[in-house]
Structures are given as C-alpha cells and as structure tokens.
Design an enzyme around this catalytic site. Structure first.
Site, PDB file in Angstrom:
ATOM      1  N   LEU A 286       0.826  -1.205   0.000  1.00  0.00           N
ATOM      2  CA  LEU A 286       0.000   0.000   0.000  1.00  0.00           C
ATOM      3  C   LEU A 286       0.858   1.252   0.000  1.00  0.00           C
ATOM      4  O   LEU A 286       0.454   2.284  -0.523  1.00  0.00           O
ATOM      5  CB  LEU A 286      -0.913   0.014   1.230  1.00  0.00           C
ATOM      6  CG  LEU A 286      -1.979  -1.082   1.307  1.00  0.00           C
ATOM      7  CD1 LEU A 286      -2.714  -1.013   2.633  1.00  0.00           C
ATOM      8  CD2 LEU A 286      -2.952  -0.964   0.149  1.00  0.00           C
ATOM      9  N   GLY A 289       7.405   4.474   3.679  1.00  0.00           N
ATOM     10  CA  GLY A 289       7.842   5.766   4.160  1.00  0.00           C
ATOM     11  C   GLY A 289       9.117   5.635   4.952  1.00  0.00           C
ATOM     12  O   GLY A 289       9.832   4.639   4.845  1.00  0.00           O
ATOM     13  N   GLY A 290       9.389   6.649   5.744  1.00  0.00           N
ATOM     14  CA  GLY A 290      10.639   6.683   6.487  1.00  0.00           C
ATOM     15  C   GLY A 290      10.759   5.589   7.520  1.00  0.00           C
ATOM     16  O   GLY A 290      11.866   5.237   7.918  1.00  0.00           O
ATOM     17  N   PHE A 291       9.658   5.031   7.967  1.00  0.00           N
ATOM     18  CA  PHE A 291       9.710   4.061   9.055  1.00  0.00           C
ATOM     19  C   PHE A 291       9.422   2.632   8.620  1.00  0.00           C
ATOM     20  O   PHE A 291       9.600   1.720   9.393  1.00  0.00           O
ATOM     21  CB  PHE A 291       8.721   4.454  10.152  1.00  0.00           C
ATOM     22  CG  PHE A 291       9.064   5.743  10.804  1.00  0.00           C
ATOM     23  CD1 PHE A 291      10.304   5.925  11.387  1.00  0.00           C
ATOM     24  CD2 PHE A 291       8.166   6.786  10.818  1.00  0.00           C
ATOM     25  CE1 PHE A 291      10.637   7.116  11.989  1.00  0.00           C
ATOM     26  CE2 PHE A 291       8.490   7.978  11.416  1.00  0.00           C
ATOM     27  CZ  PHE A 291       9.728   8.156  12.004  1.00  0.00           C
ATOM     28  N   GLY A 292       8.951   2.433   7.412  1.00  0.00           N
ATOM     29  CA  GLY A 292       8.672   1.063   7.015  1.00  0.00           C
ATOM     30  C   GLY A 292       7.673   0.987   5.878  1.00  0.00           C
ATOM     31  O   GLY A 292       7.514   1.927   5.098  1.00  0.00           O
ATOM     32  N   TYR A 293       6.988  -0.147   5.819  1.00  0.00           N
ATOM     33  CA  TYR A 293       6.086  -0.443   4.707  1.00  0.00           C
ATOM     34  C   TYR A 293       4.701  -0.791   5.239  1.00  0.00           C
ATOM     35  O   TYR A 293       4.552  -1.259   6.365  1.00  0.00           O
ATOM     36  CB  TYR A 293       6.625  -1.623   3.899  1.00  0.00           C
ATOM     37  CG  TYR A 293       8.030  -1.424   3.385  1.00  0.00           C
ATOM     38  CD1 TYR A 293       8.257  -0.863   2.133  1.00  0.00           C
ATOM     39  CD2 TYR A 293       9.122  -1.788   4.172  1.00  0.00           C
ATOM     40  CE1 TYR A 293       9.547  -0.676   1.670  1.00  0.00           C
ATOM     41  CE2 TYR A 293      10.417  -1.599   3.723  1.00  0.00           C
ATOM     42  CZ  TYR A 293      10.630  -1.041   2.467  1.00  0.00           C
ATOM     43  OH  TYR A 293      11.912  -0.846   2.013  1.00  0.00           O
ATOM     44  N   ASP A 404       2.011  14.181  13.834  1.00  0.00           N
ATOM     45  CA  ASP A 404       2.200  14.142  12.379  1.00  0.00           C
ATOM     46  C   ASP A 404       0.857  14.266  11.670  1.00  0.00           C
ATOM     47  O   ASP A 404       0.516  13.456  10.805  1.00  0.00           O
ATOM     48  CB  ASP A 404       2.913  12.855  11.974  1.00  0.00           C
ATOM     49  CG  ASP A 404       3.473  12.938  10.549  1.00  0.00           C
ATOM     50  OD1 ASP A 404       3.675  14.071  10.054  1.00  0.00           O
ATOM     51  OD2 ASP A 404       3.703  11.884   9.933  1.00  0.00           O
TER      52      ASP A 404
END
Length: 652
Positions: A286, A289-293, A404
């Site tokens: 889907l 980003g900066g932290f994962g999938y 965020d």
C-alpha cells in the site's frame, strides 16, 4: 433369689408410675398400656414377669448394634391393632431397665420366644422401653440427617461441576476468533481449564457411598447451594477481555491472547501475517515511508487489514514500537483508525490496523485527475478528523499527541467519513509536564513554528498542523509549492492576509478553492475560515483547543470564543505580526525559508505526470504528483530525509 417377693409387693405402686412415663414419652405404648392395667391385680403372674424381665436384658446389647430393628418399630406405631404389643415386647421394651442387671443375658434368648410372657412385660415395663426407643430413634435420625446433608452437598457439587464442564466445552467450541489459533488453544487447556477438569474428576469420585444415593431425590429441592461455584470465575475472565482497554473494545469480544504489553488486542505470528499479505508481496504494497512499509492483508476469517512493517534500521525501532502499541491500545473512536493486533518476532515489529478502503484526504483533494470535492464533503471530513483529535487530546488519559497531522494521515471510507491514522509518531504527554522535548518528527509544511525550531511538543502543535489541513480544504492548495523554490511564502503565510480580510469583511474571494466556484455555504465557510485562522496563530497558547474547534465547526459556539485572550480591535491576530508571541516571527520566517530550501533544494523530481500509486496509508504511503513536483519530507532534527520511491506526504 429373695428379690422375687419384693417385686410382688411393689407391683401395685409400679403400675401407676410406668403409665405416667409411657404417656409422656410415646403415644403408641400408652395406647397398649390401658388394657393391661386390669391385669396387675393378679399377683401370681408377677413372678413370671420377673423371670421374663431378666431375659429381655440380653436382647438389649444385641439390639443396639443393628439399627434395622428400630425401623421395625416405626411401622407398628401407626398400627393401633392389638398386634402391636407383640412386636414392641421382644427387642426394645427392656432396654433401659436391664442395663443394671447384666448377669441374666444367657437366659434371655430362650425365654424371649415364650408366648405367655407378652402380656405381663408389656404391662409392667412398657414405659422404660419407650424412653429407650426414643434414644435409639433420635440417634438414628441424627445419623440419617447428617448423612443426608453430606450427600446433598456432594450431589450438588457434582451437578454444578457437570454443568460447568458442559458450559466450558460450549464456550471453547464457540470461540470464533480465527486469526490466532495458537493463543486460543491455551485458553481451553490453560491453567484454568486443566485444573478445573482435574477438580471435577476428583470430586466426582468422592460420592462412592451407595446407601447415600437412596436419599438423593428428596434433597434435590434444596438446590440453593448454588453459591458454592466460586471456581467458575476463571471462565468469566476468559470471556471478558477485554477489556481492556479498548474498553473499548467492549465491542470486540475476541479472545485476549496478547496481554504481553498490557492490552487486550490480538497477537499474530510472523508466519500468519506473511500468509495474510502473500509473503509481503509488491502487489499488496500500500505504501512505504521513512519508518517502514504498509501491506494489505486478508486474515483467515476474511477480514481485510493493513499491516505496518517497521524497517529494521528505522528510528522507530523497539522503543517507538512499544510506545505506539501502548498508546493505540487505549484508543477507540469512530474517527480514529483501530489497531487490531501486533507481532513481535525477533527483530520484526509489525502492527495490524483495520483497513480503510477509500484512500485518504490527500488523494481525493490533490490527486491528479480527481473530481472536485464538494464543500459538504470537505466540511464533513474536517469535522470528523477534528473529533478524532479532540478525543486524543482531551478524552485519553494521559493525553495523546499525534505529532504528524497531515492530509495523507486522514483516511476516508466509502461514506467519506474521516479516520485519523498513523500513531507511529504519537507521543504521550503527562499532565505533570506541559511540554515534552523530543526528536523532531513530522512532515514539512505542517510543522508548528515552535516545534520545528526547538522540538517543544504540546497538543497545540497538533492544532497548528490541523489548521494547515483546514487551509488545504478551504483553498485546495498544498502546504508547500515546490515549483516556486525561492518564494518565501508557505501556504500558511500566503493565507494569513486573506484570512484576515475574510474574517473582517466576509470576502472569501481568492481564498476559497476556485474549483468549487461559489457552491458553498457562506456561513459554514466563515466558521471554517475562523477555525483555520485561530489554529495557525504563532502563539501556541493562543491557539484554541480541539474541542473548541469541533464546537465552532458545528456552529454550537460563537466564533468570538475562538479569540479568547485576544485584545479587541486587533484583527491582525491572523497576520504574521499580531501581538506578542511565544515564538519570534522573524525567526519563524528564517527557519521556514531554511527548511524549505533544504527540502526542495536537495530533492530531484521525476516527470511521469501521473499520480503515483493510489493510496496512502497510515503515514507511510508515498503519494505525490511528480508532474507538480511535490516535496513533502520527513524531518528529523531539522534534517530532511528522502523517503525513496515517492514522498511520504503531501506537499505543495
């Protein structure tokens, strides 16, 4: 034996006394005594009575051990017929009188059968036997009563245990939660289940007495001793769960295997989630980003989920993962994305969210080729997301700061109801500390000025970011325009003068999204403009609370209430130069220019011209129209990070 003549003299006084005793003790003997009263006048039979009296003494000891003869006594009592005197005379009549004369037991057995004696013994000594019969009958009755009570207790316990066992079986078979089969197993055979079965078997073996069973039917009525089932609490605990914490979750009764981190959500194994996402395939991706999938998955029950898989080297790691799980476990609201479960397997950290199928606000508002969003839909999304944030700030204890807020983190369902997502960057602020200094993590263009510069974190930082989202809904513009790299104005700075004019003159020309034309309610537009202007104030303490924003958007409060603490006549509160602030305006402008140049100057843009991959999810989905050169960045300590394969948020 010289004693024979003495009884001869005494018989006359003795007859009156015995009747008194017999009458007082037992009615049956009294009935038999009246006929023999005429016989005592004849002395000759008395000697025979003496001879007969000692023999019955022998039956006394033998009669004591077997309790069966007393049973024979009871039937004759109801019979008033003359046969009654025959039955009582043999065993019991002589019991009390003979304990004193034990020497004659040998002669007793042969004399007892004599038929001549029955008349006199019944006359002379019926009264003492009645007393003895009372003693025997009371002892037997007491024994029977005690035995009956014991049997009742045992039988009721057995019945209760059998019912409990059946109920437990039924509950175990009815367990409907499919995804985590291993956890459900321990429930059935867990400490409670195993101990209960053993306890049932132990108690079931207890009632081994056969004679007790005869008294079983009568005791059943006193079933009230239902109170002895305190052991059943364990199953009740299993059925509840929940609670936990989503006291949420009262709506979700599934088992609570995942109590590891203190909340009643479901745990998943890595293999289960791998199967659900088809091996975390690209087809199910889907976003990232900066932290994962984030992958879409389907559980064995058919439920669609979004699995957020953290990158091994991401800043989030174990610490932020556990913080996120702890936070989300306490949150349940219709306008917040719900956590379904989690997985901790070695270095792997995954979160399982409900799947929201209709993408996000950024896609519908800024997506290439998307139809213009109607005003009523924009207001509906603004109000729903405001309610979700208000719940985080004011209804959770301790309060939760999202950190965020952005358009790509507001998911939309098919009814265009908003659900605020991505609590991966959320932090808890206790009431004792009014602010918490942490790493700066947010999306450029939505950061509050004081937060971007110093990392000072309050719920008012979320309010500022929400004000930027309101400006997007009002204007249809992105927070930052990457095409104008050297223009100093962000969306907030560009909108301030227009917000001032709109609030004073009611003129929304140039501010409202031109694609809507004039198809909007002016009063509703005025309310949203006032809310946006109040949210993006420089001074954090002068920004309203989210609950005030909700009431203002609903029209339940005067717009002047949003200006509490503002000096009358100072309409420039909406401008960059209004009043005293907690954050220096010139410093704010310098920081924004610096951040903007860092974000836009270090990024290369593609030219594909299509809106990349449809969805955003949970703050991890790369969304952006490359032809328009979007540039939203994840920021950490003032450093802009590329997110690869797109950008983790809206920009421009």
């Amino acid at each position: 034996m010289s004693t024979a003549p003495s009884p001869g003299t005494t018989p006359s006084p003795s007859p009156p006394s015995p009747p008194t005793n017999s009458t007082t003790t037992t009615p049956p003997p009294a009935a038999s005594s009246p006929p023999p009263t005429t016989t005592p006048s004849s002395p000759p039979p008395s000697p025979s009575t003496n001879s007969t009296s000692p023999p019955p003494s022998s039956p006394l000891p033998p009669s004591l051990p077997p309790p069966s003869p007393p049973g024979s006594l009871t039937p004759p009592l109801p019979q008033p017929s003359p046969s009654a005197p025959i039955t009582p005379s043999p065993p019991s009549p002589t019991t009390p009188s003979n304990p004193r004369s034990p020497p004659s037991p040998n002669q007793g057995p042969p004399n007892t059968p004599s038929g001549s004696t029955p008349r006199t013994p019944s006359n002379t000594k019926p009264s003492p036997p009645s007393d003895s019969s009372d003693g025997l009958s009371t002892g037997v009755v007491v024994g029977i009563a005690i035995g009956g009570v014991a049997i009742l207790v045992i039988l009721t316990l057995i019945c209760l245990l059998c019912k409990k066992k059946r109920r437990r079986r039924h509950d175990d078979e009815a367990a409907y939660y499919v995804p985590p089969p291993p956890p459900s197993g321990p429930k059935a055979g867990g400490p409670y289940g195993g101990q209960q079965q053993y306890w049932q078997q132990q108690n079931a073996s207890r009632p081994s007495d056969n004679h007790v069973v005869t008294s079983l039917p009568p005791p059943k009525p006193p079933s009230p001793p239902r109170k002895p089932p305190p052991p059943p609490p364990p199953p009740a605990f299993m059925s509840s769960s929940g609670g936990s914490d989503y006291s949420d979750l009262p709506v979700l009764p599934p088992p609570s295997p995942g109590l590891v981190l203190g909340f009643s959500k479901s745990t998943f194994t890595y293999e289960e989630l791998s199967r659900a996402t088809n091996g975390f395939s690209e087809a199910n991706l889907l976003g990232q980003g900066g932290f994962g999938y984030v992958h879409k998955g389907i559980l064995p029950s058919g439920k669609e989920v979004a699995v957020k898989q953290l990158k091994a080297g991401s800043g989030q790691g174990e610490r932020e993962f556990q913080a996120e799980v702890e936070i989300i476990s306490r949150v349940h609201h219709r306008h917040l994305v719900s956590l379904i479960g989690y997985c901790m397997a070695g270095v792997q950290r995954l979160l399982v969210y409900e799947f929201v199928p209709n993408n996000n606000l950024e896609f519908h508002l800024h997506g290439k080729g998307r139809p213009t969003m109607e005003w009523s839909t924009r207001l509906k999304i603004a109000l729903g997301s405001a309610k979700g944030l208000s719940y985080l700030h004011e209804d959770c204890n301790p309060k939760i700061i999202h950190r965020d807020i952005k358009a790509s983190n507001i998911l939309i369902d098919f009814k265009f109801e908003a659900k605020v997502a991505d609590f991966g960057l959320a932090k808890i602020a206790s009431d004792t500390n009014t602010h918490v200094s942490t790493r700066v993590m947010g999306t450029f263009g939505y950061l509050a000025p004081e937060y971007a510069a110093s990392g000072k974190l309050t719920e008012k930082s979320d309010v500022f970011s929400f004000g930027v989202v309101l400006l997007e809904l009002i204007t249809g513009r992105r927070p930052v325009d990457a095409n104008n790299v050297y223009v100093d104005d962000s969306l907030v700075d560009w909108a301030r003068p227009l917000l001032n004019r709109a609030s004073e003159e009611g003129d929304f020309e140039g501010l409202a999204d031109s694609k809507m034309g004039n198809e909007y309610d002016r009063e509703e537009m005025a309310r949203m403009v006032a809310c946006a202007a109040a949210c993006v104030r420089h001074s954090a303490r002068r920004r309203p609370r989210m609950s005030q924003i909700v009431r203002a958007l609903e029209g339940n409060v005067s717009l002047s209430d949003l200006n509490e603490g503002m000096r009358p006549g100072h309409s420039n509160v909406y401008s960059s130069y209004g009043g005293s602030t907690d954050y220096d305006t010139s410093q704010y402008n310098d920081d924004m220019i610096k951040f903007r140049k860092m974000a836009l100057g270090t990024q290369e843009y593609g030219t594909t011209g299509e809106y990349s991959n449809p969805t955003s999810d949970y703050g991890l989905y790369p969304s952006g129209s490359s032809s328009e050169g979007q540039a939203t960045r994840e920021m950490e300590m003032g450093k802009i990070k590329k997110t690869g394969q797109g950008y983790s948020g809206p920009s421009l």
